[in-house]
Design a protein around this motif. Structure first.
Motif, PDB file in Angstrom:
ATOM      1  N   PRO A 166      -9.290 -30.695 -19.345  1.00 55.52           N
ATOM      2  CA  PRO A 166     -10.200 -31.776 -18.959  1.00 55.52           C
ATOM      3  C   PRO A 166     -10.892 -32.419 -20.152  1.00 55.52           C
ATOM      4  CG  PRO A 166     -11.165 -29.635 -18.469  1.00 55.52           C
ATOM      5  CD  PRO A 166      -9.747 -29.375 -18.899  1.00 55.52           C
ATOM      6  N   GLY A 167     -11.420 -33.627 -19.916  1.00 55.91           N
ATOM      7  CA  GLY A 167     -12.119 -34.347 -20.978  1.00 55.91           C
ATOM      8  C   GLY A 167     -12.852 -35.544 -20.428  1.00 55.91           C
ATOM      9  N   PHE A 168     -12.768 -36.667 -21.125  1.00 57.97           N
ATOM     10  CA  PHE A 168     -13.573 -37.848 -20.816  1.00 57.97           C
ATOM     11  C   PHE A 168     -12.712 -39.103 -20.839  1.00 57.97           C
ATOM     12  CE2 PHE A 168     -16.018 -34.641 -22.990  1.00 57.97           C
ATOM     13  CZ  PHE A 168     -17.181 -34.534 -22.237  1.00 57.97           C
ATOM     14  N   THR A 169     -13.081 -40.067 -20.002  1.00 53.88           N
ATOM     15  CA  THR A 169     -12.439 -41.380 -20.098  1.00 53.88           C
ATOM     16  C   THR A 169     -12.906 -42.071 -21.377  1.00 53.88           C
ATOM     17  OG1 THR A 169     -14.200 -42.598 -18.959  1.00 53.88           O
ATOM     18  CG2 THR A 169     -12.463 -41.610 -17.577  1.00 53.88           C
ATOM     19  N   ALA A 170     -12.162 -43.084 -21.792  1.00 49.79           N
ATOM     20  CA  ALA A 170     -12.567 -43.849 -22.974  1.00 49.79           C
ATOM     21  C   ALA A 170     -13.895 -44.558 -22.723  1.00 49.79           C
ATOM     22  CB  ALA A 170     -11.484 -44.862 -23.338  1.00 49.79           C
ATOM     23  N   GLU A 171     -14.079 -45.082 -21.509  1.00 52.02           N
ATOM     24  CA  GLU A 171     -15.313 -45.784 -21.170  1.00 52.02           C
ATOM     25  C   GLU A 171     -16.514 -44.844 -21.216  1.00 52.02           C
ATOM     26  OE1 GLU A 171     -11.799 -47.846 -19.811  1.00 52.02           O
ATOM     27  OE2 GLU A 171     -12.514 -45.807 -19.387  1.00 52.02           O
ATOM     28  N   CYS A 172     -16.336 -43.648 -20.709  1.00 50.85           N
ATOM     29  CA  CYS A 172     -17.426 -42.665 -20.717  1.00 50.85           C
ATOM     30  C   CYS A 172     -17.751 -42.226 -22.141  1.00 50.85           C
ATOM     31  CB  CYS A 172     -17.035 -41.462 -19.868  1.00 50.85           C
ATOM     32  SG  CYS A 172     -18.350 -40.243 -19.636  1.00 50.85           S
ATOM     33  N   SER A 173     -16.728 -42.033 -22.946  1.00 47.44           N
ATOM     34  CA  SER A 173     -16.944 -41.643 -24.343  1.00 47.44           C
ATOM     35  C   SER A 173     -17.775 -42.687 -25.071  1.00 47.44           C
ATOM     36  CB  SER A 173     -15.594 -41.462 -25.050  1.00 47.44           C
ATOM     37  OG  SER A 173     -14.802 -40.489 -24.403  1.00 47.44           O
ATOM     38  N   LYS A 174     -17.439 -43.942 -24.870  1.00 43.42           N
ATOM     39  CA  LYS A 174     -18.177 -45.039 -25.509  1.00 43.42           C
ATOM     40  C   LYS A 174     -19.617 -45.095 -25.004  1.00 43.42           C
ATOM     41  CE  LYS A 174     -17.497 -49.974 -26.620  1.00 43.42           C
ATOM     42  NZ  LYS A 174     -18.796 -50.548 -26.272  1.00 43.42           N
ATOM     43  N   TRP A 175     -19.803 -44.901 -23.717  1.00 41.81           N
ATOM     44  CA  TRP A 175     -21.131 -44.948 -23.111  1.00 41.81           C
ATOM     45  C   TRP A 175     -22.027 -43.828 -23.637  1.00 41.81           C
ATOM     46  CZ3 TRP A 175     -23.890 -41.957 -19.410  1.00 41.81           C
ATOM     47  CH2 TRP A 175     -24.946 -42.630 -18.786  1.00 41.81           C
ATOM     48  N   ILE A 176     -21.484 -42.620 -23.714  1.00 41.43           N
ATOM     49  CA  ILE A 176     -22.243 -41.489 -24.255  1.00 41.43           C
ATOM     50  C   ILE A 176     -22.653 -41.769 -25.697  1.00 41.43           C
ATOM     51  CG2 ILE A 176     -22.030 -39.088 -25.030  1.00 41.43           C
ATOM     52  CD1 ILE A 176     -20.381 -38.547 -22.511  1.00 41.43           C
ATOM     53  N   ALA A 177     -21.702 -42.274 -26.482  1.00 40.69           N
ATOM     54  CA  ALA A 177     -21.953 -42.505 -27.907  1.00 40.69           C
ATOM     55  C   ALA A 177     -22.960 -43.608 -28.152  1.00 40.69           C
ATOM     56  CB  ALA A 177     -20.641 -42.823 -28.611  1.00 40.69           C
ATOM     57  N   GLU A 178     -22.896 -44.660 -27.362  1.00 40.31           N
ATOM     58  CA  GLU A 178     -23.682 -45.857 -27.658  1.00 40.31           C
ATOM     59  C   GLU A 178     -24.945 -46.000 -26.824  1.00 40.31           C
ATOM     60  OE1 GLU A 178     -21.050 -49.199 -27.363  1.00 40.31           O
ATOM     61  OE2 GLU A 178     -19.818 -48.556 -29.058  1.00 40.31           O
ATOM     62  N   GLU A 179     -24.999 -45.385 -25.647  1.00 38.38           N
ATOM     63  CA  GLU A 179     -26.114 -45.621 -24.741  1.00 38.38           C
ATOM     64  C   GLU A 179     -27.098 -44.451 -24.647  1.00 38.38           C
ATOM     65  OE1 GLU A 179     -26.609 -48.562 -23.473  1.00 38.38           O
ATOM     66  OE2 GLU A 179     -24.714 -49.328 -24.288  1.00 38.38           O
ATOM     67  N   LEU A 180     -26.712 -43.264 -25.075  1.00 41.57           N
ATOM     68  CA  LEU A 180     -27.565 -42.095 -24.920  1.00 41.57           C
ATOM     69  C   LEU A 180     -28.151 -41.672 -26.260  1.00 41.57           C
ATOM     70  CD1 LEU A 180     -25.443 -39.899 -22.464  1.00 41.57           C
ATOM     71  CD2 LEU A 180     -27.189 -41.616 -21.925  1.00 41.57           C
ATOM     72  N   GLU A 181     -29.450 -41.329 -26.248  1.00 42.68           N
ATOM     73  CA  GLU A 181     -30.125 -40.876 -27.474  1.00 42.68           C
ATOM     74  C   GLU A 181     -30.034 -39.355 -27.577  1.00 42.68           C
ATOM     75  OE1 GLU A 181     -34.065 -42.417 -27.619  1.00 42.68           O
ATOM     76  OE2 GLU A 181     -33.426 -44.508 -27.483  1.00 42.68           O
ATOM     77  N   ILE A 182     -28.806 -38.874 -27.738  1.00 47.02           N
ATOM     78  CA  ILE A 182     -28.560 -37.442 -27.812  1.00 47.02           C
ATOM     79  C   ILE A 182     -28.069 -37.078 -29.209  1.00 47.02           C
ATOM     80  CG2 ILE A 182     -28.035 -37.297 -25.346  1.00 47.02           C
ATOM     81  CD1 ILE A 182     -25.026 -37.132 -26.175  1.00 47.02           C
ATOM     82  N   SER A 183     -28.045 -35.768 -29.492  1.00 45.77           N
ATOM     83  CA  SER A 183     -27.479 -35.314 -30.757  1.00 45.77           C
ATOM     84  C   SER A 183     -25.978 -35.107 -30.659  1.00 45.77           C
ATOM     85  CB  SER A 183     -28.154 -34.020 -31.207  1.00 45.77           C
ATOM     86  OG  SER A 183     -29.435 -34.285 -31.729  1.00 45.77           O
ATOM     87  N   GLY A 184     -25.523 -34.629 -29.496  1.00 52.82           N
ATOM     88  CA  GLY A 184     -24.097 -34.385 -29.380  1.00 52.82           C
ATOM     89  C   GLY A 184     -23.722 -33.800 -28.047  1.00 52.82           C
ATOM     90  N   ILE A 185     -22.447 -33.434 -27.945  1.00 52.49           N
ATOM     91  CA  ILE A 185     -21.917 -32.829 -26.733  1.00 52.49           C
ATOM     92  C   ILE A 185     -21.260 -31.497 -27.074  1.00 52.49           C
ATOM     93  CG2 ILE A 185     -21.503 -35.118 -25.756  1.00 52.49           C
ATOM     94  CD1 ILE A 185     -18.399 -34.192 -26.096  1.00 52.49           C
ATOM     95  N   GLY A 186     -21.097 -30.657 -26.058  1.00 51.29           N
ATOM     96  CA  GLY A 186     -20.374 -29.408 -26.213  1.00 51.29           C
ATOM     97  C   GLY A 186     -19.438 -29.207 -25.043  1.00 51.29           C
TER      98      GLY A 186
END
Length: 260
Positions: A166-186
């Protein structure tokens, strides 16, 4: 008591416990296998230098042989072409390596479909139920994939059509990277992208967008089922390799103990 003393007191009393999210690192640790013509990293191994014998009568020590991205590890921005001007692993600020842990459980979906891709609506629905993701958070995605960590074959789930994890769609990856003020994912899988993410646009979108946005990824996590949905703290402790694109990493969570 000051805040640090509060944490130490809670650890001493057992009201806060430490959960190790790190997969043990050995020659048997499942590792990524890239198809030809791409080159693969070497697997982890120990080379004995001495063992209480003539080369070292009072001590035992080894040389370590390993790729940077083996077992539980962190991906630094410079790992990917989109982050090539970014930080190496030694340059990641300590403040980005300690923060709130948010656990998102997609184990049912991944259990039904190993090619399951997390999309933007899944994360929007999660926030509608639980609240916004806190700043500097680490989003930890539970898929149940740590149950396969004992077997290279099961962990990679390879067949003639590629790797099915499992993983992420391209749209979700972009949204996480650009829209969320997080440090990262695991994630619990071998990499931060889906097994067949080479077929997405762009290929390996979580690598492309996340690392290009000065955010970080950690892989091969375990024990996420022992963490609450929110309210715990994660400590990400990579080896600070100068010039390193990633590093084996110890990942710990501080969790309020539930006596019920």
């Amino acid at each position: 008591m000051n805040p640090v003393q509060n944490i130490l007191s809670s650890l001493a009393s057992g009201t806060v416990e430490i959960v190790d999210l790190t997969a043990p690192l050995s020659a048997e640790t499942p590792t990524l296998v890239l198809p030809d013509p791409f080159s693969n990293l070497i697997d982890f191994s120990l080379e004995e230098v001495s063992a209480y014998n003539e080369p070292g009568p009072f001590w035992k020590h080894h040389n370590i042989h390993t790729g940077e991205h083996i077992g539980t590890h962190i991906d630094a921005p410079v790992h990917w072409i989109s982050g090539r001007e970014g930080k190496d692993v030694s340059q990641i600020e300590p403040a980005r390596l300690v923060g709130p842990a948010v656990v998102l459980d997609f184990s049912t979906e991944a259990g039904a479909d190993p090619d399951f891709l997390i999309d933007i609506p899944h994360l929007v629905a999660w926030q509608e139920e639980h609240g916004s993701f806190p700043a500097n958070a680490w989003l930890l995605f539970r898929t149940g994939w740590d149950q396969y960590g004992h077997s290279q074959e099961a962990f990679l789930n390879l067949d003639g059509n590629g790797s099915h994890t499992p993983g992420f769609t391209a749209e979700c990856s972009k949204w996480i990277a650009e829209e969320l003020e997080i440090s990262g994912i695991g994630v619990e899988t071998v990499g931060i992208d889906a097994g067949n993410a080479v077929a997405l646009d762009p290929p390996f979108p979580m690598h492309h967008f996340l690392l290009g946005a000065d955010k970080y990824g950690i892989t091969s996590l375990k024990n996420l089922a022992k963490l609450p949905t929110h309210g715990s703290m994660v400590v990400v402790a990579p080896m600070p390799i100068v010039g390193g694109t990633g590093a084996p990493t110890r990942v710990l969570a501080l969790v309020q103990k539930n006596d019920s």
